[in-house]
Design a protein around this motif. Sequence first.
Motif, PDB file in Angstrom:
ATOM      1  N   SER A 221      51.998  94.350  37.424  1.00 53.70           N
ATOM      2  CA  SER A 221      52.459  95.628  36.881  1.00 53.70           C
ATOM      3  C   SER A 221      52.369  95.665  35.358  1.00 53.70           C
ATOM      4  O   SER A 221      52.604  96.713  34.743  1.00 53.70           O
ATOM      5  CB  SER A 221      53.906  95.889  37.304  1.00 53.70           C
TER       6      SER A 221
ATOM      7  N   ARG B 122      46.863  99.130  38.374  1.00 48.16           N
ATOM      8  CA  ARG B 122      48.135  98.428  38.307  1.00 48.16           C
ATOM      9  C   ARG B 122      48.955  98.777  39.534  1.00 48.16           C
ATOM     10  O   ARG B 122      48.646  99.705  40.276  1.00 48.16           O
ATOM     11  CB  ARG B 122      48.912  98.827  37.043  1.00 48.16           C
ATOM     12  N   THR B 123      50.030  98.055  39.766  1.00 44.67           N
ATOM     13  CA  THR B 123      50.849  98.305  40.964  1.00 44.67           C
ATOM     14  C   THR B 123      51.657  99.590  40.847  1.00 44.67           C
ATOM     15  O   THR B 123      52.069 100.146  41.869  1.00 44.67           O
ATOM     16  CB  THR B 123      51.819  97.133  41.189  1.00 44.67           C
TER      17      THR B 123
ATOM     18  N   PRO C 126      57.387  97.178  35.042  1.00 40.92           N
ATOM     19  CA  PRO C 126      57.308  95.763  34.645  1.00 40.92           C
ATOM     20  C   PRO C 126      58.579  95.242  33.990  1.00 40.92           C
ATOM     21  O   PRO C 126      58.916  94.064  34.128  1.00 40.92           O
ATOM     22  CB  PRO C 126      56.127  95.748  33.670  1.00 40.92           C
TER      23      PRO C 126
END
Length: 313
Positions: A192, A203-204, A208
């Motif tokens: 992330s 990205r997830t 983050p």
Amino acid sequence: MNRITAWLPTRIDRRVRVIAWIYLAAQILLVGTGGLVRLTSSGLGCPTWPKCTADSVVNTPEMGIHGYIEFGNRLLGVALGLVAIAAFLAVVRLRKERPDLFWVALLAGLGIPAQAVIGGISVLAQLNPYVVGIHFVISVILVLLCTVFVHRVYTGRVRRTLAVPVWYRTLAYATSAVVFVTILVGILTTGSGPHAGDADAPRTGLDPEILQHVHSWPAYVTVALTVVLLVVAFSRALPTQGWALLLLLVEAMQVGVGLIQSNTGLPAGLVGIHMVLSCVLVAILTALVLNLSTPVDVRVSPRATTPDLVGRR
């Protein structure tokens, strides 16, 4: 062919031990170079797989430094495959008397092409963070198997007996489980974050900053459990005391690096060190678990340490 067969070891000698250590070191080194690929945004330096480009197996000068870094990592993967073959051949003539070494070498060796395929899928999937995460998990498993290989090379195939209290063994297994959870959350955290391997990699979508805090929770639990393992090991002169001390030292470095990187914007160098240390931690924890038992014919003195026991075996 007969000359090659005649050269293969028929007992555990220096050649086998050296190959075992090289195998383990190479597995950890490849994690480091894989991290370099990601942290320098070279994940798509070779934009396709198994070739580097549609028309070339190797990188071309036009691809720049990213092409060299990604293709260099692929070459190291090939070198690791050769080490895996050497490890398998080193024990193939021992398969009847040492089936443990034979199967560990075979399983770890099969993991190399599996890693290559998953690495290729990650490239074709434009560095999907979940595929990249699976790639790292398999690397950790291979480090574990190579640690087992080194341990079995030195200990031999003998009947073993539990050398620690049952509750201590349970605690060691629980620590292993918490470490695995820590690694999984760490993978999600990295997936992330800013180090995607390429500017356009997905990205997830997870937060983050929140994941960094969640990642720290099992990490601190791991440290607390390790302190208990260490104190008990030294107070009772258990054969795990040396490994418990090493484990705590590596965890302290991991925590230190993790705190610094989270407070300095996740610099690439520290993230890479964090990745490599996680594999070193897995290797040491594996060694600790393997030393929960000792050969039945070894009498452990009250002052015996882990090096002492290895020397006697």
